[in-house]
Design a protein around this motif. Structure first.
Motif, PDB file in Angstrom:
ATOM      1  N   UNK A  43      53.355  15.914  52.674  1.00  0.00           N
ATOM      2  CA  UNK A  43      52.970  16.874  53.703  1.00  0.00           C
ATOM      3  C   UNK A  43      52.735  18.244  53.096  1.00  0.00           C
ATOM      4  N   UNK A  44      51.553  18.781  53.326  1.00  0.00           N
ATOM      5  CA  UNK A  44      51.161  20.081  52.799  1.00  0.00           C
ATOM      6  C   UNK A  44      51.054  21.094  53.936  1.00  0.00           C
ATOM      7  N   UNK A  45      51.408  22.337  53.640  1.00  0.00           N
ATOM      8  CA  UNK A  45      51.369  23.414  54.622  1.00  0.00           C
ATOM      9  C   UNK A  45      50.152  24.290  54.384  1.00  0.00           C
ATOM     10  N   UNK A  46      49.514  24.709  55.461  1.00  0.00           N
ATOM     11  CA  UNK A  46      48.351  25.572  55.365  1.00  0.00           C
ATOM     12  C   UNK A  46      48.335  26.614  56.467  1.00  0.00           C
ATOM     13  N   UNK A  47      47.477  27.618  56.301  1.00  0.00           N
ATOM     14  CA  UNK A  47      47.235  28.635  57.317  1.00  0.00           C
ATOM     15  C   UNK A  47      45.731  28.708  57.533  1.00  0.00           C
ATOM     16  N   UNK A  48      45.304  28.579  58.787  1.00  0.00           N
ATOM     17  CA  UNK A  48      43.888  28.550  59.136  1.00  0.00           C
ATOM     18  C   UNK A  48      43.525  29.847  59.855  1.00  0.00           C
ATOM     19  N   UNK A  49      42.577  30.567  59.290  1.00  0.00           N
ATOM     20  CA  UNK A  49      42.109  31.831  59.857  1.00  0.00           C
ATOM     21  C   UNK A  49      40.693  31.596  60.384  1.00  0.00           C
ATOM     22  N   UNK A  50      40.500  31.796  61.677  1.00  0.00           N
ATOM     23  CA  UNK A  50      39.212  31.460  62.281  1.00  0.00           C
ATOM     24  C   UNK A  50      38.548  32.726  62.832  1.00  0.00           C
ATOM     25  N   UNK A  51      37.423  33.086  62.219  1.00  0.00           N
ATOM     26  CA  UNK A  51      36.679  34.236  62.702  1.00  0.00           C
ATOM     27  C   UNK A  51      35.815  33.884  63.899  1.00  0.00           C
ATOM     28  N   UNK A  52      35.306  34.931  64.572  1.00  0.00           N
ATOM     29  CA  UNK A  52      34.435  34.710  65.708  1.00  0.00           C
ATOM     30  C   UNK A  52      33.043  34.298  65.230  1.00  0.00           C
ATOM     31  N   UNK A  53      32.478  33.305  65.908  1.00  0.00           N
ATOM     32  CA  UNK A  53      31.138  32.812  65.569  1.00  0.00           C
ATOM     33  C   UNK A  53      30.993  32.569  64.062  1.00  0.00           C
ATOM     34  N   UNK A  54      31.859  31.755  63.489  1.00  0.00           N
ATOM     35  CA  UNK A  54      31.852  31.562  62.030  1.00  0.00           C
ATOM     36  C   UNK A  54      30.574  30.884  61.551  1.00  0.00           C
ATOM     37  N   UNK A  55      30.175  31.262  60.341  1.00  0.00           N
ATOM     38  CA  UNK A  55      28.961  30.716  59.735  1.00  0.00           C
ATOM     39  C   UNK A  55      29.246  29.898  58.487  1.00  0.00           C
ATOM     40  N   UNK A  56      30.459  29.967  57.975  1.00  0.00           N
ATOM     41  CA  UNK A  56      30.810  29.201  56.788  1.00  0.00           C
ATOM     42  C   UNK A  56      32.311  28.934  56.790  1.00  0.00           C
ATOM     43  N   UNK A  57      32.726  27.960  56.013  1.00  0.00           N
ATOM     44  CA  UNK A  57      34.150  27.642  55.857  1.00  0.00           C
ATOM     45  C   UNK A  57      34.541  27.896  54.406  1.00  0.00           C
ATOM     46  N   UNK A  58      35.674  28.553  54.203  1.00  0.00           N
ATOM     47  CA  UNK A  58      36.105  28.934  52.852  1.00  0.00           C
ATOM     48  C   UNK A  58      37.511  28.402  52.588  1.00  0.00           C
ATOM     49  N   UNK A  59      37.645  27.643  51.522  1.00  0.00           N
ATOM     50  CA  UNK A  59      38.939  27.177  51.049  1.00  0.00           C
ATOM     51  C   UNK A  59      39.416  28.132  49.963  1.00  0.00           C
ATOM     52  N   UNK A  60      40.656  28.598  50.055  1.00  0.00           N
ATOM     53  CA  UNK A  60      41.237  29.447  49.016  1.00  0.00           C
ATOM     54  C   UNK A  60      42.300  28.653  48.279  1.00  0.00           C
ATOM     55  N   UNK A  61      42.077  28.441  46.980  1.00  0.00           N
ATOM     56  CA  UNK A  61      43.018  27.692  46.142  1.00  0.00           C
ATOM     57  C   UNK A  61      43.780  28.661  45.245  1.00  0.00           C
ATOM     58  N   UNK A  62      45.084  28.551  45.274  1.00  0.00           N
ATOM     59  CA  UNK A  62      45.975  29.534  44.655  1.00  0.00           C
ATOM     60  C   UNK A  62      46.124  29.357  43.151  1.00  0.00           C
ATOM     61  N   UNK A  63      46.666  30.401  42.523  1.00  0.00           N
ATOM     62  CA  UNK A  63      47.085  30.323  41.142  1.00  0.00           C
ATOM     63  C   UNK A  63      48.473  29.688  41.050  1.00  0.00           C
ATOM     64  N   UNK A  64      48.889  29.343  39.851  1.00  0.00           N
ATOM     65  CA  UNK A  64      50.191  28.699  39.652  1.00  0.00           C
ATOM     66  C   UNK A  64      51.334  29.611  40.087  1.00  0.00           C
ATOM     67  N   UNK A  65      52.171  29.099  40.989  1.00  0.00           N
ATOM     68  CA  UNK A  65      53.335  29.848  41.431  1.00  0.00           C
ATOM     69  C   UNK A  65      53.080  30.832  42.549  1.00  0.00           C
TER      70      UNK A  65
END
Length: 287
Positions: A19-41
């Protein structure tokens, strides 16, 4: 002033059931989806400000914790068996699928910090990502880093790291290590790669066997910073060799260029870097 966008806390499962935890930020009238992948630690909360900024510009943004980190932690980290390739083979693909499920009509792009840009070639669904923005992404081999940083690295690998493994069985946040606690197998793999000029490419026929690095063809724009002792230009160039069929560009930005006193290895994601974030947005939202 733009309205603050609060993240929706979600969970999703990796292919092996973790099970992985995430936070989803949704803008108004979105035009693209962006995944943010973290650095180590780095836990996902570190990227909240840039995620909110991108959502305010018109994106659905997902930040997430790799297994063993933050909200995706293990009950017994020392015995978890988590290794570096798990983040690329299992967690990153699951995050892409979760983002796709949240906004199935939008194309997915990717903002990667440090190790977040290392394991795209392990993702079986890497072709779902249309383009990548790298920030402070370079190989972890000390041979490409600022020479002045070598004592710090040797202390981390062989001093603090050895002590933590013997005393706790995992890497604990103490003695100068400010990141999250790290699983022992992951740390040992990282340490071994750091002493090889080819870094993880030395394990293409080992831990990374069955990889897809030569199949990744989504374009990559890589931002690096002169005061980052780790992701130097030689380190960034070496890392990009891992993606031979992707169109590539390196962009150098100094702290002075964006009106701040320091960027370093993690500063691209701290508050006050909106000018830089605007460059990320322009690239990631490009048709």
């Amino acid at each position: 002033m733009a309205k603050e966008i609060l993240g929706e806390e979600i969970t999703f499962a990796a292919p092996d059931g973790w099970t992985l935890a995430g936070s989803l930020f949704r803008g108004e009238n979105p035009t693209t989806a962006i995944l943010i992948s973290a650095g180590t630690g780095f836990p996902r909360r570190f990227y909240k400000d840039v995620a909110q900024y991108l959502a305010q510009r018109g994106a659905v943004v997902l930040t997430y914790d790799y297994r063993g980190i933050g909200g995706s932690g293990a009950e017994d980290l020392a015995a978890s068996g988590i290794d570096y390739p798990d983040w690329g083979r299992l967690d990153m693909p699951a995050a892409v699928d979760a983002l796709e499920q949240a906004c199935p009509d939008l194309q997915i792009t990717h903002l990667a910090h440090s190790v977040g840009g290392h394991f795209i070639g392990l993702m079986p669904n890497h072709n779902k990502i249309r383009r990548h923005a790298f920030a402070s992404v370079g190989v972890g081999s000390w041979m490409y880093h600022h020479k002045s940083y070598l004592p710090t690295e040797m202390y981390f690998w062989w001093g603090l790291g050895t002590y933590c493994l013997l005393r706790y069985g995992y890497i604990k946040p103490l003695g100068g290590w400010q990141g999250e606690a790290l699983p022992p197998e992951l740390f040992k793999t990282w340490r071994r790669w750091s002493n090889r000029r080819e870094y993880f490419r030395s394990d293409y026929d080992g831990k990374l066997a069955g990889h897809h690095y030569d199949q990744v063809d989504a374009p990559i724009k890589s931002w690096i910073f002169p005061d980052d002792p780790i992701a130097t230009q030689p380190a960034a160039e070496s890392l990009l060799k891992s993606y031979p069929n992707a169109k590539q560009q390196i962009v150098m930005r100094s702290a002075k260029d964006i009106g701040v006193s320091r960027i370093g290895h993690e500063g691209a994601f701290r508050k006050g870097r909106e000018e830089l974030w605007g460059e990320f947005w322009d690239w990631l939202s490009k048709p």
